[in-house]
Each structure stands twice: as structure tokens, then as C-alpha cells.
Scaffold this active site. Structure first.
Site, PDB file in Angstrom:
ATOM      1  CD  GLU A  17      17.623  -1.712   7.982  1.00 17.49           C
ATOM      2  OE1 GLU A  17      17.043  -2.143   8.559  1.00 17.49           O
ATOM      3  OE2 GLU A  17      17.562  -0.585   7.003  1.00 17.49           O
ATOM      4  CG  ASN A  75       9.580   0.822   4.460  1.00 15.13           C
ATOM      5  OD1 ASN A  75       9.490   0.295   3.381  1.00 15.13           O
ATOM      6  ND2 ASN A  75      11.061   0.995   4.161  1.00 15.13           N
ATOM      7  N   GLY A  98      12.647  -5.418   1.698  1.00 20.25           N
ATOM      8  CA  GLY A  98      12.547  -5.695   3.390  1.00 20.25           C
ATOM      9  C   GLY A  98      14.190  -6.044   3.488  1.00 20.25           C
ATOM     10  CB  SER A  99      14.274  -8.185   6.827  1.00 18.54           C
ATOM     11  OG  SER A  99      13.852  -8.838   6.941  1.00 18.54           O
ATOM     12  CD  GLU A 144      16.525  -2.851  -4.466  1.00 17.70           C
ATOM     13  OE1 GLU A 144      16.684  -2.555  -5.700  1.00 17.70           O
ATOM     14  OE2 GLU A 144      17.054  -2.043  -3.782  1.00 17.70           O
ATOM     15  CG  LEU A 145      17.894  -7.810   0.835  1.00 15.02           C
ATOM     16  CD1 LEU A 145      18.982  -8.633   1.086  1.00 15.02           C
ATOM     17  CD2 LEU A 145      16.657  -7.833   0.813  1.00 15.02           C
ATOM     18  CB  CYS A 151      16.204   0.215   3.193  1.00 20.92           C
ATOM     19  SG  CYS A 151      15.700   1.274   1.332  1.00 20.92           S
ATOM     20  N   PRO A 173       1.919  -7.616  -0.323  1.00 18.80           N
ATOM     21  CG  PRO A 173      -0.253  -6.114   0.542  1.00 18.80           C
ATOM     22  CD  PRO A 173      -0.121  -7.973  -0.531  1.00 18.80           C
ATOM     23  CD  GLU A 204      12.883  -3.105  -7.179  1.00 18.18           C
ATOM     24  OE1 GLU A 204      13.170  -2.119  -5.819  1.00 18.18           O
ATOM     25  OE2 GLU A 204      12.262  -3.629  -6.912  1.00 18.18           O
TER      26      GLU A 204
HETATM   27  N1  NDP Z   1      16.686  -1.745   0.180  1.00 16.91           N
HETATM   28  C1  NDP Z   1      14.727  -1.620   1.053  1.00 16.91           C
HETATM   29  O1  NDP Z   1      15.209  -1.132  -0.656  1.00 16.91           O
HETATM   30  C2  NDP Z   1      14.443  -1.429   1.445  1.00 16.91           C
HETATM   31  C3  NDP Z   1      15.145  -2.413   2.779  1.00 16.91           C
HETATM   32  N2  NDP Z   1      13.867  -2.579   3.637  1.00 16.91           N
HETATM   33  C4  NDP Z   1      14.269  -3.323   4.895  1.00 16.91           C
HETATM   34  O2  NDP Z   1      13.059  -4.227   4.819  1.00 16.91           O
HETATM   35  C5  NDP Z   1      13.024  -4.094   7.235  1.00 16.91           C
HETATM   36  C6  NDP Z   1      12.001  -3.000   7.407  1.00 16.91           C
HETATM   37  O3  NDP Z   1      10.889  -3.584   6.500  1.00 16.91           O
HETATM   38  P1  NDP Z   1       9.971  -5.044   7.100  1.00 16.91           P
HETATM   39  O4  NDP Z   1       8.800  -5.376   6.215  1.00 16.91           O
HETATM   40  O5  NDP Z   1      10.285  -4.946   8.957  1.00 16.91           O
HETATM   41  O6  NDP Z   1      10.983  -6.210   5.947  1.00 16.91           O
HETATM   42  P2  NDP Z   1      10.225  -7.728   6.393  1.00 16.91           P
HETATM   43  O7  NDP Z   1      11.195  -8.078   5.837  1.00 16.91           O
HETATM   44  O8  NDP Z   1      10.016  -7.751   7.781  1.00 16.91           O
HETATM   45  O9  NDP Z   1       9.093  -7.821   5.352  1.00 16.91           O
HETATM   46  C7  NDP Z   1       9.408  -7.723   4.260  1.00 16.91           C
HETATM   47  C8  NDP Z   1       7.937  -8.749   3.648  1.00 16.91           C
HETATM   48  O10 NDP Z   1       8.429  -9.670   3.566  1.00 16.91           O
HETATM   49  C9  NDP Z   1       6.833 -10.122   3.917  1.00 16.91           C
HETATM   50  N3  NDP Z   1       7.978 -11.429   5.147  1.00 16.91           N
HETATM   51  C10 NDP Z   1       8.864 -11.265   6.785  1.00 16.91           C
HETATM   52  N4  NDP Z   1       8.267 -12.893   6.076  1.00 16.91           N
HETATM   53  C11 NDP Z   1       9.139 -12.732   5.293  1.00 16.91           C
HETATM   54  C12 NDP Z   1       9.109 -14.781   5.409  1.00 16.91           C
HETATM   55  N5  NDP Z   1      10.588 -15.576   6.543  1.00 16.91           N
HETATM   56  N6  NDP Z   1       9.298 -15.155   3.876  1.00 16.91           N
HETATM   57  C13 NDP Z   1       8.470 -14.563   2.999  1.00 16.91           C
HETATM   58  N7  NDP Z   1       7.898 -13.554   3.533  1.00 16.91           N
HETATM   59  C14 NDP Z   1       8.423 -12.977   4.470  1.00 16.91           C
HETATM   60  C15 NDP Z   1       6.566  -9.739   5.128  1.00 16.91           C
HETATM   61  O11 NDP Z   1       5.155  -9.962   4.910  1.00 16.91           O
HETATM   62  P3  NDP Z   1       4.111  -9.691   6.822  1.00 16.91           P
HETATM   63  O12 NDP Z   1       4.579  -8.372   6.138  1.00 16.91           O
HETATM   64  O13 NDP Z   1       3.329 -10.741   6.422  1.00 16.91           O
HETATM   65  O14 NDP Z   1       5.646 -10.112   7.752  1.00 16.91           O
HETATM   66  C16 NDP Z   1       6.588  -8.086   4.416  1.00 16.91           C
HETATM   67  O15 NDP Z   1       5.443  -8.609   3.059  1.00 16.91           O
HETATM   68  C17 NDP Z   1      14.262  -3.319   7.544  1.00 16.91           C
HETATM   69  O16 NDP Z   1      14.931  -3.535   7.395  1.00 16.91           O
HETATM   70  C18 NDP Z   1      14.782  -2.911   5.379  1.00 16.91           C
HETATM   71  O17 NDP Z   1      16.051  -1.289   5.578  1.00 16.91           O
HETATM   72  C19 NDP Z   1      12.293  -1.874   3.484  1.00 16.91           C
HETATM   73  C20 NDP Z   1      12.241  -1.715   2.540  1.00 16.91           C
HETATM   74  C21 NDP Z   1      12.409  -0.943   1.543  1.00 16.91           C
HETATM   75  O1  LIG Z   2      12.377   0.934   1.341  1.00 17.73           O
HETATM   76  C1  LIG Z   2      12.552   2.189   1.063  1.00 17.73           C
HETATM   77  O2  LIG Z   2      13.515   2.703   1.955  1.00 17.73           O
HETATM   78  C2  LIG Z   2      13.101   3.278  -0.278  1.00 17.73           C
HETATM   79  O3  LIG Z   2      13.688   2.300  -1.102  1.00 17.73           O
HETATM   80  C3  LIG Z   2      13.610   3.960  -0.002  1.00 17.73           C
HETATM   81  S1  LIG Z   2      13.012   5.437  -1.488  1.00 17.73           S
HETATM   82  O4  LIG Z   2      13.446   4.241  -2.611  1.00 17.73           O
HETATM   83  O5  LIG Z   2      11.658   6.148  -1.218  1.00 17.73           O
HETATM   84  O6  LIG Z   2      14.527   6.211  -1.330  1.00 17.73           O
END
Ligand code: NDP
Ligand SMILES: O=C(O)[C@H](O)CS(=O)(=O)O
Length: 461
Positions: free
Chosen positions: A365, A137, A213-214, A235-236, A269, A161, A442
């Protein structure tokens, strides 16, 4: 195991066309990247921070020079409107410039010793090779928010990435090398997330994992990191409540809610996921909010004037649809909704009213352009409902009363609270969450502490 020369197709979510392919790397590429990063660490960590800072500033200048190119790459692979992509490149670059200076403030300290013939000296040293795994994202900012403090402190980095958005990361790294940052200091590995992350988790040379990520994946990485006791930044997910008190300035609240809810088509997020409005102003707020949201243009992010691009993939669209259908089944009413002639991954901004906390959108979410509005009567009630979540990343509060602002924000169990502000994220502030929204921070001076170890010398004179 990944076979040689397998590739990952990168598609444009607005058109579905394949725009490029990248290597589908695996364990071999992951280990080779750590070999190079470990080798590079020996010299990079010994350079003065002023030398590292000068190179980071050259990287900053090249990113700034190539802003339009980088923004276009991001829009084509991620979908966000060009104006948002440009904003993200500037936001991503602000971490590079901020940490180019913050590295110079990795101060130590001396501590008075008990014995008169001893001296105690404390210093902060780079942890070593760090591994970053980043989401689709924010294909630029989620990388520089990790890599800038890491490199500034003397660490080297390997980055995986998201498979949906590798092109921005690859181009950013090309510019880093062009700036004079040695090849081994920053590497991008594209491919199988499981194979790559498992290789990094098992490698004791990797001393830190930084993940965005998630929450589900974050928990898995937390378990795997235990084997070699790696430092961890997570950062989830989030589920932000946005609270509009009865005394709020409606125009400010509407602008803040639109900014928070519909940035990146709601795929952040920190997006407002639930909107709580005091019952005395619900009609006034809902009317003004609908008028502003109805003006948002949905389309290909490369088109002039587009405010909301496509969602990242089909599963994202299905999730938003499920949240809307569930809410309608449970009594919600559609105030505005998805009346767009486009199809595939485009989804129009949707507003629901008469929402209750039993609806899935009020618990999970959404990660899409859905704004559920519910009402409340008292401060005590809304704080309790807002805190009733396993997440604790961002929350928003709109009020013109200073006492309410301080009292309520102190009670909200969230790492970030926007008070009359729908866009609080900035490089100098410590971004991160409570509870299952993650570990660590961060940005700001907190952000560089994630990449150093504290050491003290006890000197016997
Ligand atoms: N707190 C924050 O700052 C943020 C939180 N998020 C959260 O992340 C989610 C959306 O992002 P999304 O990219 O779908 O999240 P994911 O957790 O699916 O993916 C994030 C990263 O992790 C990798 N990944 C996926 N599965 C695994 C695994 N089993 N082991 C190691 N790495 C893995 C992905 O690789 P690949 O692409 O190859 O699957 C990607 O590079 C939402 O829940 C959102 O809220 C997102 C951004 C910021
Ligand atoms: O991944 C995200 O959602 C970002 O952390 C949000 S922000 O930093 O761009 O506000």
C-alpha cells in the site's frame, strides 16, 4: 506509564506549526472512560430507540450547523483540502442520520416451536460498552461510522482518535453533548495508543472493539481481544486494483481513476493503488489521464482551489519516494512526477508507466499520490493479477460491456467493486474487505449488526 499533564502536540502538516495540544492520556484515563460509559449504558440502553434517535438527529443538526468550523479544524490538523474536509463532514454526518433511523429497524422475530405449548421469540440487544480506535486519514467519518450505529442500538462508546488528528473528534463529541447525548455515552480519550488500547482490551466491561487502521495493528488487536473474547470489527489496509477494459469509456475511466487515486492525496484505504489498462488503449488512456492529473493543484488545504494537500508526516513522504525509486530502478518510466516547488510534506501527483508486478508499489500500500500504470491482454490475466494480493477491500472496473462488468466483478476478491465508479463509499452500503483487509462491515444495515447481540426467549406456557 504516562505521567500526569503530559501533552501531545497537534501540528498542521501544511506548515509544521503546532496548532494545539491535547492530554497524553494513558491507562488511568482509559479506565475512567470505561467507568463512565458502563454507568451510562445502564440508562442509555433502556431508553427507547426513538428517544436515542431524536438525540442523534439533534447531533446531526449541530454538526450540519458547524460544518465550516469542523472542516477547518480537519484541514488544519490533517491537511486535506477544505472542499474535501467539508465533504468528509457531510459523509460523517450521513452516518448519524442514517443510523438514527436504522436503529428503529432492529427487528426481532418469532420462530414456530416444536412443542405446541412453547413459544420462541428472538430479539437483538446492544452489546454494551464499545471501544473505537480510529486513523488520521478520515478524522470524522471513521468515528461516526462506528459511533452512530453503536449509540443508535443502545451501546455507549469510548474512542481513541489518531494522535495526529484528535481535534475533530473532540469537537464532534462536544456537539454530541450539546445535543443532549449524556456525557458518559460518548467519550474521547487522547494519548498513548498502546496503554489505552491495552487497558480497554483487558477490561471485560468492553464488549466490542471497532478498529480502522493498518492491517499490522489490526492483527495485534485481534490477538489481544481473544483474552476476553470481545466482538471485533476491523477495517484495515487495502491495495485496490483499477482495471480499464479495452471497451471502456476513456473519459469515465480517467475521471474515476483521478477521483479514486488522488482523494486525500491518495491517503485512503480504497485508493486505486495499481492501474491495469488493456494494451489496446494504453496510450489513449495514459495521455488523457496525464492531462487531467497535471491540472491538480498542490498546496495548503486552506488555499482556494487546492486539490492535493500535504501528506500526514515525513514517513508517508519517504514511503512514496521509496515506491517511486524502486519502480524506476526496475524499469518504470515517469510520465508525470512531483514537479512542485514546495517541500516538506507536499508531494506532487506522480504517474509511472511500463510498470510490472515485481515493483513494490504493485504489492504494498503506497498511501500517497502515486499512480502506477501497467497493461494486460486478457480478462483472465487481469483478474488473476488483480486478485494476487493479501488485501481485498476495494477494486474498480471500467467497461461498457454489461457481461464483462458482471463476470469480472464476480471474480474479483474484493468487498467493494466500483463499476465505472471511482467513489463508491456511502453510508447505506456495507463497507469492508475480504482477506487481510478486515472483519465485519460498516454502513448499511450490516453495520448496526456489529453492535448487537442476538438473544432468544424460549417460553414454556
Ligand atoms: N480499511 C479502512 O477503512 C482503513 C484502513 N486504513 C489503513 O490504516 C493505515 C493508515 O492509517 P494509520 O492511522 O497510520 O494506521 P495505524 O494503524 O498506525 O493507526 C490507526 C489507529 O491505531 C492506533 N494505534 C497505532 N498503533 C497501535 C497499537 N499498537 N495498539 C493500539 N492502537 C494503535 C493509532 O494511534 P496513534 O495515532 O496514537 O498512533 C490510531 O489511532 C493504512 O494502512 C490504511 O490503509 C486507514 C483508514 C481506513
Ligand atoms: O479510511 C478510509 O480510507 C475510508 O474508509 C475510505 S472512505 O470510506 O472514505 O471511502
Amino acid at each position: 506509564m504516562t505521567k500526569n499533564n503530559e501533552v501531545i502536540e497537534v501540528t498542521n502538516p501544511a506548515t509544521g506549526e503546532v496548532v494545539d495540544t491535547v492530554l497524553k492520556g494513558g491507562k488511568k484515563e482509559a479506565v475512567e472512560a470505561v467507568d463512565k460509559a458502563y454507568q451510562a449504558f445502564q440508562d442509555w440502553s433502556k431508553q427507547s430507540v426513538y428517544e436515542r434517535s431524536a438525540l442523534l438527529n439533534k447531533w446531526y443538526a449541530l454538526v450540519e450547523e458547524h460544518e465550516a468550523e469542523l472542516a477547518r479544524i480537519m484541514t488544519i490538523e490533517q491537511g486535506k483540502p477544505l472542499k474535501e474536509a467539508t465533504g468528509e463532514i457531510r459523509y460523517a454526518n450521513s452516518f448519524i442520520s442514517w443510523y438514527a433511523e436504522e436503529g428503529k429497524r432492529l427487528y426481532g422475530e418469532t420462530i414456530p416451536a416444536t412443542a405446541s405449548d412453547k413459544r420462541i421469540v428472538v430479539s437483538r440487544q446492544p452489546v454494551g460498552v464499545i471501544a473505537a480506535i480510529t486513523p488520521w486519514n478520515f478524522p470524522a467519518a471513521m468515528i461516526t461510522r462506528k459511533v452512530a450505529p453503536a449509540l443508535a442500538s443502545g451501546c455507549t462508546a469510548v474512542v481513541k482518535p489518531a494522535s495526529a488528528t484528535p481535534l475533530t473528534a473532540i469537537r464532534l463529541r462536544e456537539l454530541a453533548v450539546e445535543a443532549g447525548i449524556p456525557e458518559g455515552v460518548l467519550q474521547i480519550v487522547t494519548g498513548s495508543s498502546g496503554e489505552i488500547s491495552d487497558a480497554w482490551m483487558a477490561d471485560e466491561r468492553v464488549r466490542k472493539i471497532s478498529f480502522t487502521g493498518s492491517t499490522e495493528v489490526g492483527k495485534s488487536l485481534m490477538q489481544k481481544s481473544a483474552k476476553t473474547v470481545k466482538k471485533l470489527s476491523l477495517e484495515l489496509g487495502g491495495h485496490a486494483p483499477l482495471i480499464v477494459m479495452g471497451d471502456a469509456d476513456i473519459e469515465k475511466a480517467v475521471s474515476g481513476a483521478v477521483a479514486s487515486k488522488y482523494r486525500n492525496a491518495g491517503q485512503t484505504c480504497v485508493c486505486a493503488n495499481r492501474i491495469y489498462v488493456h494494451e489496446s488503449i494504453e496510450q489513449e488512456f495514459a495521455k488523457a489521464f496525464k492531462e487531467k492529473v497535471a491540472q491538480l493543484k498542490v498546496g495548503d488545504g486552506l488555499e482556494e482551489g487546492v486539490d492535493i494537500g500535504p501528506l500526514i508526516d515525513k514517513s508517508a513522504v519517504e514511503k512514496v519516494k521509496h515506491h517511486i525509486e524502486d519502480a524506476l530502478d526496475k524499469g518504470a518510466e515517469k510520465l508525470l512526477g512531483n514537479e512542485i516547488e514546495k517541500e516538506d510534506l507536499f508531494f506532487g501527483p506522480t504517474i509511472l508507466t511500463n510498470v510490472n508486478d515485481e515493483m513494490v508499489c504493485m504489492q504494498e500500500e503506497t498511501f500517497g499520490p502515486l499512480a502506477p500504470i501497467t497493461t494486460f491482454q486478457t480478462k483472465e490475466e487481469v483478474v488473476k493479477r488483480a486478485n494476487n494480493s493479501p488485501y481485498g477491500l476495494a477494486a474498480y472496473l471500467f467497461t461498457e460491456n454489461l457481461t464483462t462488468a458482471i463476470e469480472v466483478s464476480e471474480q474479483l476478491e474484493y468487498g467493494i467493486v466500483g463499476i465505472n465508479d471511482g467513489a463508491p463509499s456511502t453510508a447505506q452500503a456495507p463497507f469492508g474487505g475480504f482477506k487481510e483487509s478486515g472483519l465485519g462491515r460498516e454502513g448499511g444495515h450490516h453495520g448496526i449488526d456489529e453492535y448487537v447481540e442476538v438473544k432468544y426467549l424460549s417460553i414454556q406456557l
